[in-house]
Design a protein around this motif. Structure first.
Motif, PDB file in Angstrom:
ATOM      1  N   PHE A 198       0.836  -1.198   0.000  1.00  0.00           N
ATOM      2  CA  PHE A 198       0.000   0.000   0.000  1.00  0.00           C
ATOM      3  C   PHE A 198       0.876   1.255   0.000  1.00  0.00           C
ATOM      4  CE2 PHE A 198      -2.565  -3.331   1.986  1.00  0.00           C
ATOM      5  CZ  PHE A 198      -3.738  -3.233   1.246  1.00  0.00           C
ATOM      6  N   ASP A 199       0.363   2.281  -0.665  1.00  0.00           N
ATOM      7  CA  ASP A 199       1.061   3.570  -0.677  1.00  0.00           C
ATOM      8  C   ASP A 199       0.711   4.409   0.543  1.00  0.00           C
ATOM      9  OD1 ASP A 199       2.387   3.390  -3.295  1.00  0.00           O
ATOM     10  OD2 ASP A 199       0.341   3.333  -4.062  1.00  0.00           O
ATOM     11  N   LEU A 200      -0.410   4.095   1.192  1.00  0.00           N
ATOM     12  CA  LEU A 200      -0.859   4.867   2.348  1.00  0.00           C
ATOM     13  C   LEU A 200      -1.785   4.013   3.196  1.00  0.00           C
ATOM     14  CD1 LEU A 200      -1.159   7.669   3.848  1.00  0.00           C
ATOM     15  CD2 LEU A 200      -3.123   8.093   2.345  1.00  0.00           C
ATOM     16  N   CYS A 216      -0.655   1.364  14.973  1.00  0.00           N
ATOM     17  CA  CYS A 216       0.373   2.168  14.306  1.00  0.00           C
ATOM     18  C   CYS A 216       1.770   1.736  14.742  1.00  0.00           C
ATOM     19  CB  CYS A 216       0.166   3.648  14.608  1.00  0.00           C
ATOM     20  SG  CYS A 216      -1.354   4.328  13.909  1.00  0.00           S
ATOM     21  N   SER A 217       1.910   1.446  16.034  1.00  0.00           N
ATOM     22  CA  SER A 217       3.194   0.973  16.543  1.00  0.00           C
ATOM     23  C   SER A 217       3.588  -0.352  15.898  1.00  0.00           C
ATOM     24  CB  SER A 217       3.116   0.814  18.064  1.00  0.00           C
ATOM     25  OG  SER A 217       4.297   0.254  18.580  1.00  0.00           O
ATOM     26  N   GLN A 218       2.619  -1.240  15.709  1.00  0.00           N
ATOM     27  CA  GLN A 218       2.900  -2.526  15.072  1.00  0.00           C
ATOM     28  C   GLN A 218       3.289  -2.353  13.613  1.00  0.00           C
ATOM     29  OE1 GLN A 218      -0.952  -4.183  16.497  1.00  0.00           O
ATOM     30  NE2 GLN A 218       0.241  -5.970  17.112  1.00  0.00           N
ATOM     31  N   PHE A 219       2.624  -1.425  12.925  1.00  0.00           N
ATOM     32  CA  PHE A 219       2.998  -1.144  11.533  1.00  0.00           C
ATOM     33  C   PHE A 219       4.448  -0.680  11.447  1.00  0.00           C
ATOM     34  CE2 PHE A 219      -1.652  -0.303  10.320  1.00  0.00           C
ATOM     35  CZ  PHE A 219      -1.763  -1.523   9.666  1.00  0.00           C
ATOM     36  N   ARG A 220       4.857   0.171  12.375  1.00  0.00           N
ATOM     37  CA  ARG A 220       6.213   0.714  12.329  1.00  0.00           C
ATOM     38  C   ARG A 220       7.273  -0.317  12.726  1.00  0.00           C
ATOM     39  NH1 ARG A 220       4.929   3.399   9.007  1.00  0.00           N
ATOM     40  NH2 ARG A 220       4.402   5.604   9.042  1.00  0.00           N
ATOM     41  N   SER A 221       6.869  -1.363  13.414  1.00  0.00           N
ATOM     42  CA  SER A 221       7.836  -2.380  13.841  1.00  0.00           C
ATOM     43  C   SER A 221       8.008  -3.487  12.810  1.00  0.00           C
ATOM     44  CB  SER A 221       7.403  -2.990  15.183  1.00  0.00           C
ATOM     45  OG  SER A 221       6.205  -3.733  15.035  1.00  0.00           O
ATOM     46  N   ARG A 222       7.176  -3.493  11.768  1.00  0.00           N
ATOM     47  CA  ARG A 222       7.232  -4.549  10.755  1.00  0.00           C
ATOM     48  C   ARG A 222       7.879  -4.043   9.480  1.00  0.00           C
ATOM     49  NH1 ARG A 222       1.897  -8.369  11.260  1.00  0.00           N
ATOM     50  NH2 ARG A 222       1.889  -8.550  13.531  1.00  0.00           N
ATOM     51  N   GLU A 223       8.716  -4.887   8.887  1.00  0.00           N
ATOM     52  CA  GLU A 223       9.474  -4.484   7.710  1.00  0.00           C
ATOM     53  C   GLU A 223       8.560  -4.084   6.552  1.00  0.00           C
ATOM     54  OE1 GLU A 223      12.660  -3.487   5.465  1.00  0.00           O
ATOM     55  OE2 GLU A 223      12.669  -4.074   7.579  1.00  0.00           O
ATOM     56  N   ALA A 224       7.456  -4.811   6.358  1.00  0.00           N
ATOM     57  CA  ALA A 224       6.589  -4.565   5.208  1.00  0.00           C
ATOM     58  C   ALA A 224       5.916  -3.201   5.264  1.00  0.00           C
ATOM     59  CB  ALA A 224       5.524  -5.663   5.107  1.00  0.00           C
ATOM     60  N   THR A 225       5.724  -2.652   6.457  1.00  0.00           N
ATOM     61  CA  THR A 225       4.978  -1.389   6.597  1.00  0.00           C
ATOM     62  C   THR A 225       5.782  -0.295   7.288  1.00  0.00           C
ATOM     63  OG1 THR A 225       4.009  -2.317   8.625  1.00  0.00           O
ATOM     64  CG2 THR A 225       2.709  -2.475   6.605  1.00  0.00           C
ATOM     65  N   ARG A 226       7.069  -0.530   7.504  1.00  0.00           N
ATOM     66  CA  ARG A 226       7.879   0.417   8.274  1.00  0.00           C
ATOM     67  C   ARG A 226       7.890   1.815   7.661  1.00  0.00           C
ATOM     68  NH1 ARG A 226      12.882  -2.447   9.940  1.00  0.00           N
ATOM     69  NH2 ARG A 226      11.349  -3.265  11.425  1.00  0.00           N
ATOM     70  N   TYR A 227       7.888   1.888   6.344  1.00  0.00           N
ATOM     71  CA  TYR A 227       8.011   3.191   5.688  1.00  0.00           C
ATOM     72  C   TYR A 227       6.721   3.663   5.017  1.00  0.00           C
ATOM     73  CZ  TYR A 227      12.934   2.146   6.401  1.00  0.00           C
ATOM     74  OH  TYR A 227      14.142   1.816   6.959  1.00  0.00           O
ATOM     75  N   VAL A 228       5.635   2.937   5.228  1.00  0.00           N
ATOM     76  CA  VAL A 228       4.358   3.350   4.627  1.00  0.00           C
ATOM     77  C   VAL A 228       3.787   4.515   5.453  1.00  0.00           C
ATOM     78  CG1 VAL A 228       2.036   2.634   3.979  1.00  0.00           C
ATOM     79  CG2 VAL A 228       3.930   0.993   3.848  1.00  0.00           C
ATOM     80  N   PRO A 229       3.441   5.628   4.823  1.00  0.00           N
ATOM     81  CA  PRO A 229       2.849   6.737   5.581  1.00  0.00           C
ATOM     82  C   PRO A 229       1.518   6.342   6.202  1.00  0.00           C
ATOM     83  CG  PRO A 229       2.721   7.159   3.214  1.00  0.00           C
ATOM     84  CD  PRO A 229       3.581   5.957   3.391  1.00  0.00           C
ATOM     85  N   TYR A 276       8.350   9.520  -3.690  1.00  0.00           N
ATOM     86  CA  TYR A 276       9.653  10.172  -3.759  1.00  0.00           C
ATOM     87  C   TYR A 276      10.682   9.363  -2.970  1.00  0.00           C
ATOM     88  CZ  TYR A 276      13.352  13.524  -2.828  1.00  0.00           C
ATOM     89  OH  TYR A 276      14.573  14.134  -2.700  1.00  0.00           O
ATOM     90  N   HIS A 277      10.342   8.958  -1.748  1.00  0.00           N
ATOM     91  CA  HIS A 277      11.255   8.156  -0.939  1.00  0.00           C
ATOM     92  C   HIS A 277      11.516   6.799  -1.585  1.00  0.00           C
ATOM     93  CE1 HIS A 277      10.437  10.473   3.073  1.00  0.00           C
ATOM     94  NE2 HIS A 277      11.218  11.127   2.234  1.00  0.00           N
ATOM     95  N   ASP A 278      10.489   6.198  -2.174  1.00  0.00           N
ATOM     96  CA  ASP A 278      10.671   4.911  -2.839  1.00  0.00           C
ATOM     97  C   ASP A 278      11.665   5.033  -3.987  1.00  0.00           C
ATOM     98  OD1 ASP A 278       8.964   3.609  -1.150  1.00  0.00           O
ATOM     99  OD2 ASP A 278       7.279   3.520  -2.547  1.00  0.00           O
TER     100      ASP A 278
END
Length: 472
Positions: A198-200, A216-229, A276-278
């Motif tokens: 997902f892009d967002l 949100c904390s779980q999203f940030r701790s997982r590689e697949a979603t670490r950088y998804v806004p 842009y980051h991607d």
């Protein structure tokens, strides 16, 4: 977290107040009282964030923001509008001008520091990616990787236990051209993010009585979603929970009732930044790959092969299994270049690497050693097996034909190879390569299109010459 912040306001009292608050939190503060001065300071001092008043005489904040985002030197600096305006339309105009967020006057300290820290972290990530890219030797691509992409389709995950609310948001976003998936539970959202990209992510702050901040904390701790806004939907302006969310990695927020135009503007900004980051990461990954691969053939280069071989030799102490290498080159390759041209010579090099790659195991490593020379590293392989592999490769290549382009004919090439093997974990890559090189020299001296090994040649007819050349 320290950072340099530019405060822009035409009222000295407002400037002094914000400066005092930020300085007390150990931020380095610059100040400007008008738009032109702000633009000059942004270009010369490169602040990490700009707090920009909207209502200023002459050049107002919206115009200043548009100028900042139009300049390649300043477009990556986050901008927070500080305004007394509360109309949704004003916020949308600011977002469309490039602003990252709004703070209402009088500025609440909790909201101020939460947003500042969140955006400074984002700026530091962008700066790190840009710096690494510049150091990689592809600095000229920085301007090509602009924050473009408005209007491009994006994939969005909406998480809301309220079915009606989730469907309404999906309707808004699908009409704007986005691909939207709605989840009604936290577990379902976590599961689908493991397989779908997902892009967002848009999530409610409460999901069926569960805390959306924990999600949100779980999203940030997982590689697949670490950088998804992550865009969080608040029930009301709960500054304490908002501040906590921003600290956990939430990148933006909207407050119910959600205005459609504001939602679309914030979504567009987040997806644009994500892409842009991607692209920065993609260019960086390509640069790293180029440091270890050969640009012509696509296989590993000598630098990577040396490091890989060193690791495999050290592993002998643990596995007790030998490591063998095959050093080979293309016979009479200069004649190929002289006869058909360097373009055909390049095609020959690529064809040879393709044929060899198809003939070896996944655990083996093929690298270009230099010019028309190549190295094949074969872990857990003794010299007898390595000799058989090398001779099979030699035999296969001798029957391959390579189109010679406009010349209208085919090129047939052969290789000469030297094989060396060791059970000694203390042997260096250079020493093993030197022994393989001696065997290669013996193969070339005895007529080429041969494979010789440190323990003897692969063909019985050449045993005597191999022993003489290698010293076995």
């Amino acid at each position: 977290m320290s950072a340099r912040i530019l405060v822009v306001d035409d009222i000295p009292t407002n400037v002094k107040l914000l400066e005092a608050r930020l300085t007390a939190e150990y931020f380095d503060v610059l100040t400007a009282s008008d738009g032109p001065t702000a633009l000059a300071l942004a270009a010369s001092e490169a602040p990490d964030l700009i707090l920009l008043d909207v209502m200023m005489p002459g050049m107002d904040g919206l115009e200043v923001c548009r100028c900042l985002k139009a300049d390649s030197a300043t477009r990556h600096i986050p901008v927070v509008m500080v305004t007394a305006l509360t109309d949704v339309g004003d916020r949308v105009r600011g977002l469309e001008a490039g602003a990252d967020d709004f703070l209402s006057k009088p500025v609440n300290e909790v909201a101020l520091f939460a947003r500042v820290r969140s955006l400074v972290r984002l700026k530091m990530l962008t700066d790190e990616l840009r710096t690494r890219q510049a150091m990689s030797g592809e600095a000229e691509l920085l301007e090509q990787v602009g924050e473009s992409g408005e209007g491009a389709a994006g994939s969005i995950l909406v998480i809301d236990a309220n079915v009606r609310g989730g469907d309404r948001m999906r309707s808004y976003l699908e009409e704007a051209g986005y691909d939207v998936l709605v989840c009604t539970s936290k577990d379902a959202a976590l599961e689908i993010c493991q397989t779908d990209r997902f892009d967002l992510i848009i999530t409610a702050i409460e999901i069926a009585g569960e805390d959306g901040l924990r999600l949100c904390s779980q999203f940030r701790s997982r590689e697949a979603t670490r950088y998804v806004p992550i865009l969080m939907v608040l029930e009301d302006m709960d500054l304490q929970r908002l501040a906590k969310g921003l600290d956990l990695g939430v990148t933006d927020y909207v407050v119910k009732p959600v205005d459609r135009n504001e939602l679309e503007a914030r979504v567009r900004t987040q997806i644009r930044r994500r892409r842009y980051h991607d692209r920065l990461r993609s260019v960086l990954d390509r640069s790293v790959s180029m440091a270890f691969t050969d640009g012509l053939t696509g296989i590993y280069n000598r630098r990577y092969m040396s490091a890989h071989l060193d690791r495999k030799l050290m592993e002998i102490a643990e596995t007790g299994k030998p490591v063998s290498i095959m050093l080979f080159d293309i016979d009479h390759f200069k004649l190929v270049n002289d006869t058909y041209g360097h373009a055909i010579g390049d095609e020959v090099l690529k064809a040879v690497t393709d044929h060899v790659s198809e003939s070896v195991r996944e655990t083996d490593l093929l690298a270009r050693y230099g010019g028309e020379e190549f190295v094949l590293v074969m872990p857990a392989t003794d010299v007898e097996i390595a000799l058989k592999v090398a001779d099979r490769i030699r035999e296969r290549l001798s029957h391959q034909t390579i189109p010679a382009g406009a010349a209208g004919s085919n090129v047939t090439v052969t290789i000469s190879a030297g094989v060396a093997s060791t059970f000694d974990p203390l042997e260096t890559p250079d020493a093993l390569l030197k022994r393989a090189d001696q065997a290669l020299y013996a193969a070339k001296q005895n007529g080429r299109n041969l494979v010789f090994g440190v323990n003897g040649p692969a063909t019985p007819d050449a045993k005597r010459a191999a022993r003489a050349a290698v010293g076995d």
